[in-house]
Each structure stands twice: as C-alpha cells, then as structure tokens.
Enzyme design. Structure first.
Site, short mmCIF file in Angstrom:
data_model
loop_
_atom_site.label_atom_id
_atom_site.label_comp_id
_atom_site.label_asym_id
_atom_site.label_seq_id
_atom_site.Cartn_x
_atom_site.Cartn_y
_atom_site.Cartn_z
N THR A 31 0.88 -1.16 -0.10
CA THR A 31 0.16 0.00 -0.05
C THR A 31 0.89 1.28 0.29
OG1 THR A 31 -1.73 -0.75 1.41
CG2 THR A 31 -1.50 1.12 1.52
N ARG A 46 -14.47 -7.76 -0.33
CA ARG A 46 -13.16 -7.67 1.70
C ARG A 46 -12.72 -5.81 0.88
NH1 ARG A 46 -7.90 -5.75 2.11
NH2 ARG A 46 -7.02 -6.36 4.13
N VAL A 47 -12.89 -5.48 1.84
CA VAL A 47 -12.36 -3.85 2.44
C VAL A 47 -11.32 -4.07 3.35
CG1 VAL A 47 -13.09 -1.34 2.35
CG2 VAL A 47 -14.79 -2.64 0.92
N GLY A 48 -10.33 -3.42 2.97
CA GLY A 48 -9.06 -3.07 4.32
C GLY A 48 -9.94 -1.79 4.73
N THR A 50 -0.42 0.44 7.13
CA THR A 50 0.00 -0.43 6.18
C THR A 50 0.22 -1.34 6.69
OG1 THR A 50 1.19 -1.44 4.71
CG2 THR A 50 2.49 1.00 6.03
N GLY A 51 -0.47 -2.10 6.31
CA GLY A 51 -0.10 -3.95 7.09
C GLY A 51 -1.52 -4.55 7.06
N GLY A 74 -4.72 -5.47 6.65
CA GLY A 74 -5.80 -4.24 7.31
C GLY A 74 -7.02 -5.12 8.59
N1 ASP Z 1 -3.85 -1.87 4.70
C1 ASP Z 1 -4.24 -2.96 2.75
C2 ASP Z 1 -5.31 -3.45 3.67
O1 ASP Z 1 -5.45 -4.90 4.43
C3 ASP Z 1 -2.85 -3.91 3.11
C4 ASP Z 1 -1.40 -3.28 2.78
O2 ASP Z 1 -1.17 -2.08 3.02
O3 ASP Z 1 -0.59 -3.59 1.54
O4 ASP Z 1 -6.33 -3.46 2.71
#
Ligand code: ASP
Length: 375
Positions: free
Chosen positions: A241, A269-271, A291-292, A294
């Site tokens: 992200t 799915r929504v993060g 970021t991580g 989600g």
């Molecule tokens: N946080 C984002 C999500 O869960 C993924 C990511 O950080 O790469 O959609």
C-alpha cells in the site's frame, strides 16, 4: 491542481446545504481558515522516531525558547512523509527492485514537495505524492495493485484534511486510474464521505474522469503473486500500500492512503486504507497513514487511536504510534506499520515487519528513503 471548493461545478450541487456547511454536525467549528499560534521547528533529522520513544525535552525547550524570544508565530516548515507499504522481506528485494523503489519514493517526495514549496496545501501534496506512486506500478496501489481471488483488481483509497476534518474515500473500484484523486473528489464534490463499487465509478464518470480498461492494472509481478497465493492459500501477502502525510506552510496536516488491498482477497473485502480512523486519519495535531494487515488495523481503529492518545492522554506522537503498531496490532494478530506526523513536525514511522518502504522530504528538499530498520 484540485478544485477544492465543495460542490462547485459538479453533479452534486443539488446539495447546497452540505456544500456550503462550515461547521460539523456536532457543532464544533473545524474550518478555522487561520491556524492559531505555531512555534519554531527543529530540523527534520532530529525529529524522526522509529520504534523508539520520542524525546519530549527538546520539544519543550523549543516551545519555551519560542515563547521567550517572541518568535512563536512563524510559518510552518513544510514536511512530507510517504510509505510504499510494510511487509518487505529482505530476501525478496533484488538490487533492481531496490533501485526502482527508492527512485519512485524520491519522485513522489519531490512531486509533493514542489506543491508545498510553492505554498500549496498539504492535501494537494498528499494527492500528488500518492498519485505519483499509483502511476508507477512499483507499489500495491493504482497501476501496481494486487489481484483479488477472482483475478481482478479492486482498489481502495482515502484522504483526510486535518484542519477541517473533511474526508473522502472510495472502495472496490475497478476502472479508476487514480483512486486517491477520486477520494479527493468525494470529499470536495459530494456530500458523502465514502463511495463504493459501481456508485463510485458512476460518480467518477460524472466528473469527467476517464475510466481505464481493467487490463491497465495487469502487472506480471502481481499476477504471479496471486498464483502463488492461490497455491498456498495464503491469507496475507506483502503489504505494498502507499500513503502520505504532510504539513504545509500554514501548518495544516493531511493524510492519504491508496491500495489494491491484499492478494487473494474475496467477497468484496475492504481493508483499513479507505476507512477513516483505521488506515487513514488527520486532525489539527496529527496525521496518520497505515499499511499492514487491514483487518487488524480496522479492529484497532489504529490511525485514530494514535491521534486520540495524543489528544486525550497527551502522549507524544512517537510513543502513541509505537503502542499501536508494536503492541496493540500484533497482540490482535496483525502486522504492518504507519507513518505519522504531528503539528510540531515530529515524525514517527514504526513497523513490526522486516521492512517498510518509506521516505521523507524536508523544507529544503532533502530526501531520505529507507526500506529496513536502518537503511
Ligand atoms: N492495509 C492494506 C489492506 O489491508 C494492505 C496493505 O497495507 O498493503 O488493504
């Protein structure tokens, strides 16, 4: 570059009540126009906090010095901080990939800095930095977005203005080249905060944004990642992200985040990225992009929690970000990181993975980029 006048020239002008509103529904005025007193800032290099507590004494001395010399009301020093995702694993980073990542981070930082240096807003700088990364194909956003379980790219993005608490976000869009710009348009030109799927795409068309064919988002790297994930039935892959937090010369903060989500995701799915308070948040004193994994950032309301700890408990930014990223999210079972910036110009970039693509640019245009803890 953006038309920041709410409701102007859009199909949403039939909502004049919302469009002209300067006060939040709960009656607190956030749209100050002029920011209160700001104090002098320390150099950027003294203000980085990565996985370690923030030193409050220098900040305190700064306030006292500013008060004593009567030089408190100075223009803010613009700062831009960006990330290209956590979850970086050293063995997967070839020298070519590292060069590409650092060059793209630098390009995005310089594009955003040009806006800030010219007196532009933190919102515009965040939008430009993120759209540069979306167009690059280097990260998991825009052109480089990951594939979902069905082999499609579903993009999410959000942006938030710390000075007014206005926000816009989009989720599950398939034909929008720059989701961050559409999120900005939702904020500026609609009475809503979040639009999803087909509705968001209809809104984009109504603004004259040309849809791109879904094939635009095809990249071999992401396709291979999906095939691998399907084979392993992995739940979470690398987090690529992108996000940005910025402070402009008026001292206003903004945050934005854009993503393709997680490889092999299913069922609409929504993060956390497009969810205000989870992956993206900004107020008068604090701006955060996460970021991580989600699901865990949503459950921790991570971005807002960092800012709330600062506001309610007076916890310094570095400590607040550390608690959430190094303690709360991993305790729930998640991983990842954040970039965070406060109104003193302090920066925190903690992450609990091996690496996180990230970079900063200060008022003089000095760029720094990192991938791992110390380089
Ligand atoms: N946080 C984002 C999500 O869960 C993924 C990511 O950080 O790469 O959609």
């Amino acid at each position: 570059m953006f038309d920041s006048q709410p409701g102007k020239g859009s199909t949403w002008t039939s909502y004049p009540y919302y469009a002209s509103r300067r006060f939040s529904p709960i009656g607190r005025a956030y749209d100050f126009g002029v920011m209160p007193f700001r104090r002098q800032r320390r150099p950027l290099t003294n203000r980085l906090h990565e996985n370690r507590p923030m030193k409050t004494l220098p900040a305190l001395l700064c306030v006292l010095a500013a008060g004593a010399t009567g030089h408190g009301a100075v223009a803010a020093e613009p700062i831009l901080v960006i990330h290209g995702g956590a979850g970086v694993v050293a063995k997967d980073i070839t020298p070519e990939r590292e060069r590409d990542v650092r060059a793209t981070l630098e390009r995005a930082l310089k594009a955003g800095h040009a806006i800030l240096d010219g007196g532009g807003t933190s919102l515009d700088a965040v939008g430009v930095a993120i759209s540069t990364m979306e167009d690059s194909g280097t990260f998991n956003a825009g052109k480089g977005a990951v594939f979902n379980h069905d082999g499609k790219n579903e993009l999410d993005a959000a942006i938030m203005d710390g000075a007014t608490l206005r926000a816009g976000s989009v989720a599950n869009v398939h034909t929008v080249k720059n989701p961050i710009l559409l999120a900005r348009a939702v904020m500026d030109k609609s009475p809503h905060v979040m639009l999803v799927g087909e509705g968001a795409e209809i809104f984009a068309k109504s603004l004259g944004m040309q849809p791109v064919p879904t094939s635009y988002f095809y990249t071999e790297m992401r396709w291979k990642e999906l095939q691998q994930a399907l084979e392993d039935e992995k739940k979470s892959g690398p987090h690529g992200t992108v996000g940005a937090v910025a402070m402009d010369k008026a001292g206003h903060l903004a945050a934005g985040t854009s993503t393709g989500g997680i490889t092999n995701k299913r069922y609409g799915r929504v993060g956390d990225s497009p969810i205000i308070g989870a992956g993206t948040y900004a107020d008068l004193h604090c701006a955060v992009s996460a970021t991580g994994w989600g699901e865990f950032y949503i459950r921790a309301t991570a971005a807002h929690d960092i800012c709330a700890r600062m506001e309610y408990a007076k916890t310094p930014l570095g400590d607040a970000a550390n608690v959430v990223v190094m303690d709360i999210v991993p305790r729930l079972g998640g991983d990842g990181g954040v970039i965070a910036l406060d109104d003193k110009g302090d920066i925190a970039m903690p992450f609990n993975t091996e690496g996180m693509f990230r970079g900063t640019i200060d008022k003089d245009g000095h760029v720094r980029t990192w991938i791992f803890k110390d380089r």
